[in-house]
Write an enzyme that holds these catalytic residues in place. Structure first.
Site, mmCIF file in Angstrom:
data_model
loop_
_atom_site.group_PDB
_atom_site.id
_atom_site.type_symbol
_atom_site.label_atom_id
_atom_site.label_comp_id
_atom_site.label_asym_id
_atom_site.label_seq_id
_atom_site.Cartn_x
_atom_site.Cartn_y
_atom_site.Cartn_z
ATOM 1 N N SER A 128 0.846 -1.197 0.000
ATOM 2 C CA SER A 128 0.000 0.000 0.000
ATOM 3 C C SER A 128 0.874 1.237 0.000
ATOM 4 C CB SER A 128 -0.900 0.023 1.241
ATOM 5 O OG SER A 128 -1.616 1.243 1.320
ATOM 6 N N TYR A 141 -1.936 -0.085 10.289
ATOM 7 C CA TYR A 141 -2.028 -0.531 8.890
ATOM 8 C C TYR A 141 -0.770 -0.138 8.122
ATOM 9 C CZ TYR A 141 -3.827 -1.139 4.149
ATOM 10 O OH TYR A 141 -3.994 -1.543 2.847
#
Length: 266
Positions: A128, A141
């Site tokens: 990501s 995250y």
């Protein structure tokens, strides 16, 4: 002969888009889901829980029994998590790392013996753009994806001798159902983070809703698989999201921090 592709988390979102696209390009695709019977798919879905060592081994063994080979593994399965780090339960932090980091590592290790034996293979880790920076209320995250990015760098060098390629693909925001499945640390009424966290959540969800078509990710992954010498990493997403990585490299750290805080209205 069609190459065999295994995509973790292939029942919806980015994983499903990748599978459908690769299927139209001549690949034989197998996706995975914890409960395959709950989904309709144009390609086969195998049962898999990436947080379970037994499930991982069973999935890989099942596919090898069917096809005798695994040419491509795409570690796409992941879980979103938001919240003030102080107020996020340790059990949820551990689950995020188990899904987003330990799962891909175990999946990779499970397919490597077969890839070594056949003398080739390609493993793509979906990370990501959030993994390039510590984002407020997405710190856990960001940490899981950053760890997978760095792990991939080491893996690549270790696997070159076996002709097994490994690549990171870091997406930005895409229009998927990830927000619905994301773990949100509860916003307690007496929390000192209540207002700032609530505002940031709204911003994050708006970014996903306005995200790009996940087919864009599929197109990039197809090009990577066609490349005999792929790069270490690729970024896929809106220009501003990709450019934010460049800005982090060139701006003073406090200036970059201030820019992020302004973006998230903190």
């Amino acid at each position: 002969m069609a190459k065999i592709v295994l995509i973790t988390g292939g029942s919806s979102g980015i994983g499903k888009a990748i599978g459908e696209y690769l299927q139209t390009r001549g690949y034989k695709v197998y996706g995975t889901s914890r409960n395959p019977k709950n989904y309709k798919s144009s390609f086969a879905l195998l049962p898999l829980d990436v947080t379970s060592s037994e499930s991982i081994q069973n999935c890989v063994t099942q596919l090898l029994d069917i096809e005798k080979t695994i040419d491509v593994l795409i570690n796409n399965a992941g879980v979103g998590i938001t919240g003030p780090i102080e107020e996020t339960p340790i059990s949820e932090i551990k689950n995020a790392f188990s899904t987003n980091l330990y799962g891909p590592i175990e999946m990779t290790n499970a397919v490597l013996p077969a890839m070594r034996k056949q003398g080739y293979g390609h493993i793509i880790n979906v990370t990501s753009i959030a993994g390039y920076m510590g984002l407020p209320y997405r710190g856990v995250y960001s940490a899981t994806k950053a760890a997978l990015e760095i792990t991939t760098e080491a893996y690549r060098m270790e696997l070159k001798q076996f002709n097994v390629k490994m690549t990171n693909v870091a997406p930005g925001d895409f229009a998927t159902n990830i927000a619905a499945g994301r773990y949100h640390a509860p916003i307690a009424q007496d929390s000192p983070y209540k207002e700032a966290y609530g505002n940031t959540l709204k911003t994050m969800d708006a970014h996903v809703d306005a995200g790009k078509d996940p087919t864009k990710m599929a197109e990039v992954i197809f090009k990577i698989l066609q490349n005999p010498n792929p790069k270490v990493r690729y970024k896929v997403g809106a220009f501003i999201q990709k450019f934010s990585i460049v800005l982090k490299a060139i701006l003073p750290s406090k200036m970059y921090e201030a820019m992020l805080m302004k973006h998230y209205e903190l």
